[in-house]
Design a protein around this motif. Structure first.
Motif, short mmCIF file in Angstrom:
data_model
loop_
_atom_site.label_atom_id
_atom_site.label_comp_id
_atom_site.label_asym_id
_atom_site.label_seq_id
_atom_site.Cartn_x
_atom_site.Cartn_y
_atom_site.Cartn_z
N GLN A 30 0.68 -1.18 0.04
CA GLN A 30 -0.03 -0.05 -0.11
C GLN A 30 0.86 1.21 0.14
O GLN A 30 1.88 1.44 0.79
CB GLN A 30 -1.07 -0.22 1.31
CG GLN A 30 -1.81 -1.15 1.12
CD GLN A 30 -2.82 -1.08 0.10
OE1 GLN A 30 -3.58 -0.03 -0.41
NE2 GLN A 30 -2.84 -2.07 -0.64
N LEU A 31 0.68 2.10 -0.88
CA LEU A 31 1.37 3.48 -0.91
C LEU A 31 0.53 4.60 -0.75
O LEU A 31 -0.52 4.78 -1.03
CB LEU A 31 1.71 3.68 -2.42
CG LEU A 31 2.50 4.84 -2.74
CD1 LEU A 31 3.76 5.12 -2.16
CD2 LEU A 31 2.56 5.09 -4.10
N SER A 32 0.80 5.41 0.53
CA SER A 32 0.07 6.50 0.86
C SER A 32 -0.06 7.65 -0.23
O SER A 32 0.96 8.03 -1.03
CB SER A 32 0.87 7.20 2.01
OG SER A 32 0.30 8.50 2.24
N THR A 33 -1.16 8.13 -0.57
CA THR A 33 -1.23 9.16 -1.70
C THR A 33 -1.34 10.52 -0.74
O THR A 33 -1.62 11.58 -1.62
CB THR A 33 -2.81 8.81 -2.34
OG1 THR A 33 -3.81 8.90 -1.43
CG2 THR A 33 -2.65 7.59 -3.02
N THR A 34 -0.83 10.52 0.40
CA THR A 34 -0.73 11.97 0.97
C THR A 34 0.38 12.53 0.47
O THR A 34 1.60 11.97 0.62
CB THR A 34 -0.70 11.91 2.64
OG1 THR A 34 -2.20 11.27 2.94
CG2 THR A 34 -0.58 13.31 3.41
N LEU A 35 0.21 13.86 -0.27
CA LEU A 35 1.33 14.33 -0.70
C LEU A 35 2.01 15.49 0.14
O LEU A 35 1.29 16.47 0.87
CB LEU A 35 0.88 15.00 -2.11
CG LEU A 35 0.41 14.03 -3.36
CD1 LEU A 35 -0.06 14.98 -4.35
CD2 LEU A 35 1.65 13.04 -3.59
N GLY A 36 3.43 15.69 0.11
CA GLY A 36 4.07 16.62 0.56
C GLY A 36 4.17 17.76 -0.18
O GLY A 36 3.75 17.90 -1.19
N ASP A 37 4.79 19.17 0.35
CA ASP A 37 4.88 20.29 -0.60
C ASP A 37 5.86 19.94 -1.80
O ASP A 37 6.86 19.35 -1.62
CB ASP A 37 5.58 21.30 0.22
CG ASP A 37 4.68 21.64 1.20
OD1 ASP A 37 3.53 21.75 1.28
OD2 ASP A 37 5.02 22.33 2.25
N GLY A 38 5.25 20.23 -2.86
CA GLY A 38 6.16 19.95 -4.29
C GLY A 38 6.06 18.64 -4.62
O GLY A 38 6.78 18.32 -5.85
N GLU A 39 5.40 17.63 -4.20
CA GLU A 39 5.10 16.41 -4.82
C GLU A 39 4.03 16.06 -5.57
O GLU A 39 3.02 16.67 -5.36
CB GLU A 39 4.96 15.36 -3.38
CG GLU A 39 6.21 15.13 -2.74
CD GLU A 39 6.22 13.94 -1.76
OE1 GLU A 39 7.28 13.14 -1.53
OE2 GLU A 39 4.88 13.93 -1.31
N ALA A 40 4.07 15.07 -6.41
CA ALA A 40 2.89 14.74 -7.22
C ALA A 40 2.96 12.92 -6.97
O ALA A 40 3.87 12.30 -6.95
CB ALA A 40 3.24 15.00 -8.82
N LEU A 41 1.86 12.62 -7.43
CA LEU A 41 1.64 11.10 -7.19
C LEU A 41 1.57 10.76 -8.97
O LEU A 41 0.52 11.40 -9.54
CB LEU A 41 0.26 10.76 -6.68
CG LEU A 41 -0.21 9.33 -6.80
CD1 LEU A 41 0.84 8.30 -5.97
CD2 LEU A 41 -1.69 9.09 -6.24
#
Length: 341
Positions: A30-41
């Motif tokens: 499972q990969l968390s889809t919560t993004l940090g600043d400047g991130e993309a999924l």
């Protein structure tokens, strides 16, 4: 916390000869889809499969200080689409190139993404003619090979991702081009589609002497040799070089499945280099990464105008990645080899 199921190919065991799925493990997590600043999924759509991946699996010194680390995701370039973005300048649906390797999804900082313009050319060209293979072919030929109009350029591995572009770029420089490949069908393609002046099926020759005799008969001598293969083909060509010939060592694919650990030692050919005052230069695509825009400025208009052939061999399915990598060394493909997710 929102998650999605991510698949990864983990590199578990170093191959000595051929690559199989036994050298990798397919894992799900499972990969968390919560993004940090400047991130993309991103979700990978296309995976590049390239010979350098096999070099990275050698235990002997290569151009990297350490081999590809075990128990990590297999490295490699991908073309992906943005699923979610917390990065300025990247929106959902954008096409991007990244170096996230053999995994279906990844969270990536914007600094690790390069936008792809689907209006410029098909997005897969970012892994081929407008990507690393194109950079290799263009700068390897123009900076190291320095072909002049009327000269003879010989390309080994001429039906591959890099070689097929070198053939076409050399023709644009006004050179006469001999392409060497495995099988009559590839040779017909080199002559009829890529407009090579000559094409030779190396598999039709038992040894370097007979192969060399045919190259000599066709060309009279070699000014530039763009080498993707090594082995018997190179043994055949070096005695045929002309005065001040340029030999570009781009790859030695004949040595990659097993020969990286115990390389073949060919005949001592350096005396020919002496006699002809020739040069041998190795080239790596990474040395020209900073000049990518220069190459695209020249080559992209040719691609858009339909003046460059960039054939692709597509293998369907993320599960096929290890087999696809091994197929690079069995000669089953033509042009750029890609895996479609």
């Amino acid at each position: 916390m929102t998650t999605l199921t991510q698949q990864q190919w983990i590199y578990r065991r170093q191959p000595v000869g051929q690559i199989t799925a036994e050298h990798y493990e397919l894992v799900e997590q499972q990969l968390s889809t919560t993004l940090g600043d400047g991130e993309a999924l991103i979700e990978a759509r296309w995976f590049s499969v390239d010979p350098y991946m096999r070099i990275g699996q050698s235990s002997k010194p290569t151009y990297d200080t350490e081999p590809h680390p075990l128990n990590t995701v297999q490295q490699g370039a991908v073309v992906a689409q943005v699923l979610a973005s917390n990065a300025p300048g990247f929106a959902v649906g954008d096409w991007v190139q990244s170096y996230t390797g053999w995994q279906t999804h990844a969270r990536v900082h914007a600094s690790g993404l390069k936008r792809i313009d689907p209006e410029l050319a098909p997005v897969t060209t970012a892994l081929g003619v407008l990507g690393m293979p194109g950079r290799t072919a263009w700068f390897g030929l123009t900076e190291s090979g320095k072909p002049h109009a009327g000269e003879v350029v010989v390309v080994s591995g001429a039906a591959g991702a890099v070689g097929s572009l070198v053939v076409q770029f050399a023709k644009r420089h006004g050179a006469r081009v001999l392409g060497i490949a495995g099988g009559a069908a590839k040779c017909d393609w080199l002559r009829n589609v890529l407009d090579a002046d000559w094409a030779i099926d190396y598999k039709a020759y038992a040894d370097a002497d007979t192969l060399g005799a045919e190259i000599k008969r066709l060309t009279g001598g070699v000014d530039v040799y763009f080498d993707n293969v090594g082995g018997m083909v190179t043994d055949a060509i070096i005695p045929l070089i002309n005065r001040r010939a340029r030999i570009v060592i781009c790859g030695q694919i004949s040595q990659y499945s097993g020969g990286l650990e115990t390389p073949e030692l060919g005949p001592r050919l350096l005396h020919h280099m002496l006699y002809q005052r020739a040069t041998i230069q190795g080239m790596l695509a990474r040395d020209y990464l900073h000049r990518m825009d220069e190459m695209i400025h020249i080559v992209a208009p040719w691609v858009k105008a339909g003046e460059i052939v960039f054939e692709e061999t597509v293998i369907d399915g993320f599960a096929q990645l290890p087999a696809a990598l091994n197929s690079l060394f069995t000669g089953e493909h033509r042009g750029k080899l890609l895996v479609k997710a």
